[in-house]
Design a protein around this motif. Structure first.
Motif, PDB file in Angstrom:
ATOM      1  N   ASP A 189      65.826  57.526 -52.127  1.00  0.00           N
ATOM      2  CA  ASP A 189      66.723  58.351 -52.940  1.00  0.00           C
ATOM      3  C   ASP A 189      67.394  59.450 -52.114  1.00  0.00           C
ATOM      4  OD1 ASP A 189      66.127  57.000 -55.353  1.00  0.00           O
ATOM      5  OD2 ASP A 189      64.256  58.127 -55.529  1.00  0.00           O
ATOM      6  N   GLN A 190      67.246  59.338 -50.772  1.00  0.00           N
ATOM      7  CA  GLN A 190      67.832  60.300 -49.842  1.00  0.00           C
ATOM      8  C   GLN A 190      67.317  61.719 -50.047  1.00  0.00           C
ATOM      9  OE1 GLN A 190      69.919  59.529 -47.052  1.00  0.00           O
ATOM     10  NE2 GLN A 190      68.893  57.646 -47.680  1.00  0.00           N
ATOM     11  N   ARG A 191      66.036  61.800 -50.420  1.00  0.00           N
ATOM     12  CA  ARG A 191      65.361  63.084 -50.502  1.00  0.00           C
ATOM     13  C   ARG A 191      64.339  63.162 -49.375  1.00  0.00           C
ATOM     14  NH1 ARG A 191      63.531  62.686 -56.703  1.00  0.00           N
ATOM     15  NH2 ARG A 191      62.693  60.797 -55.753  1.00  0.00           N
ATOM     16  N   LEU A 192      64.230  64.313 -48.747  1.00  0.00           N
ATOM     17  CA  LEU A 192      63.255  64.458 -47.671  1.00  0.00           C
ATOM     18  C   LEU A 192      61.860  64.437 -48.281  1.00  0.00           C
ATOM     19  CD1 LEU A 192      63.471  64.883 -44.553  1.00  0.00           C
ATOM     20  CD2 LEU A 192      62.774  67.231 -44.998  1.00  0.00           C
ATOM     21  N   SER A 193      61.040  63.510 -47.812  1.00  0.00           N
ATOM     22  CA  SER A 193      59.724  63.290 -48.402  1.00  0.00           C
ATOM     23  C   SER A 193      58.627  63.525 -47.368  1.00  0.00           C
ATOM     24  CB  SER A 193      59.623  61.855 -48.935  1.00  0.00           C
ATOM     25  OG  SER A 193      58.301  61.551 -49.351  1.00  0.00           O
ATOM     26  N   ILE A 194      57.503  64.089 -47.824  1.00  0.00           N
ATOM     27  CA  ILE A 194      56.329  64.255 -46.980  1.00  0.00           C
ATOM     28  C   ILE A 194      55.564  62.941 -46.876  1.00  0.00           C
ATOM     29  CG2 ILE A 194      54.178  65.524 -46.666  1.00  0.00           C
ATOM     30  CD1 ILE A 194      56.686  67.177 -46.313  1.00  0.00           C
ATOM     31  N   GLY A 195      55.661  62.089 -47.900  1.00  0.00           N
ATOM     32  CA  GLY A 195      54.979  60.811 -47.901  1.00  0.00           C
ATOM     33  C   GLY A 195      53.478  60.966 -48.092  1.00  0.00           C
ATOM     34  N   SER A 196      52.721  59.979 -47.649  1.00  0.00           N
ATOM     35  CA  SER A 196      51.262  59.990 -47.758  1.00  0.00           C
ATOM     36  C   SER A 196      50.659  60.159 -46.370  1.00  0.00           C
ATOM     37  CB  SER A 196      50.774  58.680 -48.381  1.00  0.00           C
ATOM     38  OG  SER A 196      51.085  57.595 -47.523  1.00  0.00           O
ATOM     39  N   ILE A 197      49.340  60.182 -46.290  1.00  0.00           N
ATOM     40  CA  ILE A 197      48.685  60.403 -44.996  1.00  0.00           C
ATOM     41  C   ILE A 197      49.035  59.303 -43.998  1.00  0.00           C
ATOM     42  CG2 ILE A 197      46.549  59.165 -45.544  1.00  0.00           C
ATOM     43  CD1 ILE A 197      45.082  61.492 -44.069  1.00  0.00           C
ATOM     44  N   SER A 198      49.337  58.105 -44.491  1.00  0.00           N
ATOM     45  CA  SER A 198      49.677  56.997 -43.595  1.00  0.00           C
ATOM     46  C   SER A 198      51.026  57.214 -42.902  1.00  0.00           C
ATOM     47  CB  SER A 198      49.702  55.677 -44.369  1.00  0.00           C
ATOM     48  OG  SER A 198      50.697  55.690 -45.363  1.00  0.00           O
ATOM     49  N   ASP A 199      51.809  58.178 -43.399  1.00  0.00           N
ATOM     50  CA  ASP A 199      53.107  58.478 -42.790  1.00  0.00           C
ATOM     51  C   ASP A 199      53.005  59.571 -41.735  1.00  0.00           C
ATOM     52  OD1 ASP A 199      54.740  56.704 -44.430  1.00  0.00           O
ATOM     53  OD2 ASP A 199      54.210  58.042 -46.081  1.00  0.00           O
ATOM     54  N   HIS A 200      51.797  60.100 -41.509  1.00  0.00           N
ATOM     55  CA  HIS A 200      51.603  61.192 -40.557  1.00  0.00           C
ATOM     56  C   HIS A 200      50.778  60.699 -39.376  1.00  0.00           C
ATOM     57  CE1 HIS A 200      53.128  64.454 -43.201  1.00  0.00           C
ATOM     58  NE2 HIS A 200      52.831  63.572 -44.128  1.00  0.00           N
ATOM     59  N   ARG A 201      51.396  60.633 -38.211  1.00  0.00           N
ATOM     60  CA  ARG A 201      50.739  60.021 -37.052  1.00  0.00           C
ATOM     61  C   ARG A 201      49.440  60.719 -36.679  1.00  0.00           C
ATOM     62  NH1 ARG A 201      53.462  62.458 -32.019  1.00  0.00           N
ATOM     63  NH2 ARG A 201      54.508  64.290 -32.843  1.00  0.00           N
ATOM     64  N   TRP A 202      49.387  62.062 -36.788  1.00  0.00           N
ATOM     65  CA  TRP A 202      48.156  62.758 -36.420  1.00  0.00           C
ATOM     66  C   TRP A 202      47.060  62.522 -37.450  1.00  0.00           C
ATOM     67  CZ3 TRP A 202      47.987  63.774 -31.630  1.00  0.00           C
ATOM     68  CH2 TRP A 202      49.119  64.201 -30.937  1.00  0.00           C
ATOM     69  N   GLY A 203      47.445  62.416 -38.724  1.00  0.00           N
ATOM     70  CA  GLY A 203      46.472  62.108 -39.759  1.00  0.00           C
ATOM     71  C   GLY A 203      45.893  60.715 -39.570  1.00  0.00           C
ATOM     72  N   VAL A 204      46.760  59.766 -39.243  1.00  0.00           N
ATOM     73  CA  VAL A 204      46.312  58.393 -38.998  1.00  0.00           C
ATOM     74  C   VAL A 204      45.362  58.348 -37.798  1.00  0.00           C
ATOM     75  CG1 VAL A 204      47.062  56.097 -38.263  1.00  0.00           C
ATOM     76  CG2 VAL A 204      48.349  57.320 -40.036  1.00  0.00           C
ATOM     77  N   SER A 205      45.722  59.070 -36.734  1.00  0.00           N
ATOM     78  CA  SER A 205      44.890  59.109 -35.532  1.00  0.00           C
ATOM     79  C   SER A 205      43.529  59.731 -35.821  1.00  0.00           C
ATOM     80  CB  SER A 205      45.605  59.899 -34.435  1.00  0.00           C
ATOM     81  OG  SER A 205      44.801  60.041 -33.297  1.00  0.00           O
ATOM     82  N   TYR A 206      43.537  60.801 -36.602  1.00  0.00           N
ATOM     83  CA  TYR A 206      42.285  61.490 -36.954  1.00  0.00           C
ATOM     84  C   TYR A 206      41.349  60.559 -37.723  1.00  0.00           C
ATOM     85  CZ  TYR A 206      39.222  65.032 -39.075  1.00  0.00           C
ATOM     86  OH  TYR A 206      38.142  65.760 -39.481  1.00  0.00           O
ATOM     87  N   LEU A 207      41.890  59.877 -38.726  1.00  0.00           N
ATOM     88  CA  LEU A 207      41.071  58.971 -39.529  1.00  0.00           C
ATOM     89  C   LEU A 207      40.549  57.806 -38.692  1.00  0.00           C
ATOM     90  CD1 LEU A 207      43.037  58.773 -42.910  1.00  0.00           C
ATOM     91  CD2 LEU A 207      40.843  59.875 -42.462  1.00  0.00           C
ATOM     92  N   ARG A 208      41.401  57.289 -37.810  1.00  0.00           N
ATOM     93  CA  ARG A 208      40.984  56.178 -36.965  1.00  0.00           C
ATOM     94  C   ARG A 208      39.807  56.594 -36.076  1.00  0.00           C
ATOM     95  NH1 ARG A 208      45.293  55.623 -34.006  1.00  0.00           N
ATOM     96  NH2 ARG A 208      46.383  54.301 -35.500  1.00  0.00           N
ATOM     97  N   ASN A 209      39.894  57.781 -35.509  1.00  0.00           N
ATOM     98  CA  ASN A 209      38.809  58.262 -34.649  1.00  0.00           C
ATOM     99  C   ASN A 209      37.512  58.483 -35.433  1.00  0.00           C
ATOM    100  OD1 ASN A 209      40.433  58.198 -32.418  1.00  0.00           O
ATOM    101  ND2 ASN A 209      40.823  60.404 -32.364  1.00  0.00           N
ATOM    102  N   LEU A 210      37.657  59.047 -36.643  1.00  0.00           N
ATOM    103  CA  LEU A 210      36.467  59.276 -37.466  1.00  0.00           C
ATOM    104  C   LEU A 210      35.773  57.960 -37.808  1.00  0.00           C
ATOM    105  CD1 LEU A 210      37.393  62.026 -40.102  1.00  0.00           C
ATOM    106  CD2 LEU A 210      35.843  62.225 -38.155  1.00  0.00           C
ATOM    107  N   ARG A 211      36.545  56.974 -38.215  1.00  0.00           N
ATOM    108  CA  ARG A 211      35.975  55.694 -38.635  1.00  0.00           C
ATOM    109  C   ARG A 211      35.366  54.936 -37.461  1.00  0.00           C
ATOM    110  NH1 ARG A 211      41.225  54.622 -42.492  1.00  0.00           N
ATOM    111  NH2 ARG A 211      40.433  55.754 -44.314  1.00  0.00           N
ATOM    112  N   ALA A 212      35.860  55.239 -36.256  1.00  0.00           N
ATOM    113  CA  ALA A 212      35.323  54.583 -35.061  1.00  0.00           C
ATOM    114  C   ALA A 212      34.163  55.374 -34.455  1.00  0.00           C
ATOM    115  CB  ALA A 212      36.434  54.403 -34.025  1.00  0.00           C
ATOM    116  N   GLY A 213      33.766  56.446 -35.131  1.00  0.00           N
ATOM    117  CA  GLY A 213      32.674  57.263 -34.623  1.00  0.00           C
ATOM    118  C   GLY A 213      33.101  58.204 -33.513  1.00  0.00           C
ATOM    119  N   GLY A 214      34.385  58.474 -33.429  1.00  0.00           N
ATOM    120  CA  GLY A 214      34.906  59.353 -32.386  1.00  0.00           C
ATOM    121  C   GLY A 214      34.563  60.812 -32.628  1.00  0.00           C
ATOM    122  N   ASP A 215      34.824  61.628 -31.637  1.00  0.00           N
ATOM    123  CA  ASP A 215      34.494  63.056 -31.690  1.00  0.00           C
ATOM    124  C   ASP A 215      35.680  63.833 -32.239  1.00  0.00           C
ATOM    125  OD1 ASP A 215      33.302  65.485 -31.379  1.00  0.00           O
ATOM    126  OD2 ASP A 215      33.691  65.642 -29.224  1.00  0.00           O
TER     127      ASP A 215
END
Length: 223
Positions: A189-215
């Motif tokens: 709709d041509q509105r600037l959107s924050i989206g969900s956590i899957s749209d945020h690269r640092w959020g995705v990276s954080y979750l991936r590390n947590l699920r893999a047992g990362g620090d």
């Protein structure tokens, strides 16, 4: 206008023929000629919108797109952080009813060479930055129609907070706000959107590390 930015309504027909009104020169001229003329830092475009003054050597179409993005990010910042700005009537600014303030100054260069030569970046690898001392931010085009909007949006949040906040907050909070909005995108709709956590690269990276047992630091530790 989605293509030409802020211009008088009566000019649209002439613009569609390839002629644009160069407000700096106060004359009508072919678009291609105007773009070439304003590639120089000695004679840039000066594009003005509701909240910004964009000084740019990029082509008019790309510069108009950048100006549109600047305004969209500005609106999102005040929507997301309206309580933070309560001392400056931030909520009123969302509806265009706040006190008139000086427009935010943004310099946008046609390429990295110009950016490096004239913006005086704080580090050689900078892709863009906000300078509180000069009350301006500085960016450049990746190509004739390409912009690193992640960097632009990140640094623009710093500029908006720096120029409008009543005293500023801790560094982690300012940086967190910038990172939170740096991945915002225009939805269907041509509105600037924050989206969900899957749209945020640092959020995705954080979750991936947590699920893999990362620090990773816990939220409690961060606070």
């Amino acid at each position: 206008n989605p293509t030409w930015g802020f211009i008088p309504r009566g000019y649209i027909g002439q613009y569609e023929t390839g002629q644009i009104y160069d407000f700096g020169k106060q004359m009508w001229r072919p678009l291609e000629e105007a773009n070439l003329s304003h590639e120089s830092v000695d004679d840039p475009w000066h594009l003005v919108s509701e909240n910004f003054h964009l000084v740019t050597t990029a082509n008019l179409k790309l510069s108009t797109d950048v100006l549109k993005r600047l305004e969209a990010v500005y609106l999102q910042v005040f929507r997301k952080y309206d309580l933070f700005f309560k001392g400056t009537q931030g909520a009123m600014k969302i509806f265009g009813m706040g006190p008139t303030t000086q427009k935010l100054l943004v310099h946008f260069y046609k390429d990295r060479d110009q950016f490096m030569q004239f913006s005086e970046p704080p580090v050689e690898w900078a892709a863009g930055f906000y300078d509180g001392g000069r009350h301006a931010s500085f960016f450049y085009a990746d190509g004739p129609q390409s912009v690193d909007y992640t960097t632009l949006q990140h640094e623009l949040v710093h500029q908006i907070l720096g120029e409008n906040s009543p005293g500023g907050g801790p560094s982690w909070l300012a940086e967190g706000a910038a990172v939170y909005l740096e991945d915002a995108f225009f939805d269907e709709d041509q509105r600037l959107s924050i989206g969900s956590i899957s749209d945020h690269r640092w959020g995705v990276s954080y979750l991936r590390n947590l699920r893999a047992g990362g620090d990773e630091h816990s939220f409690k530790e961060m606070l």
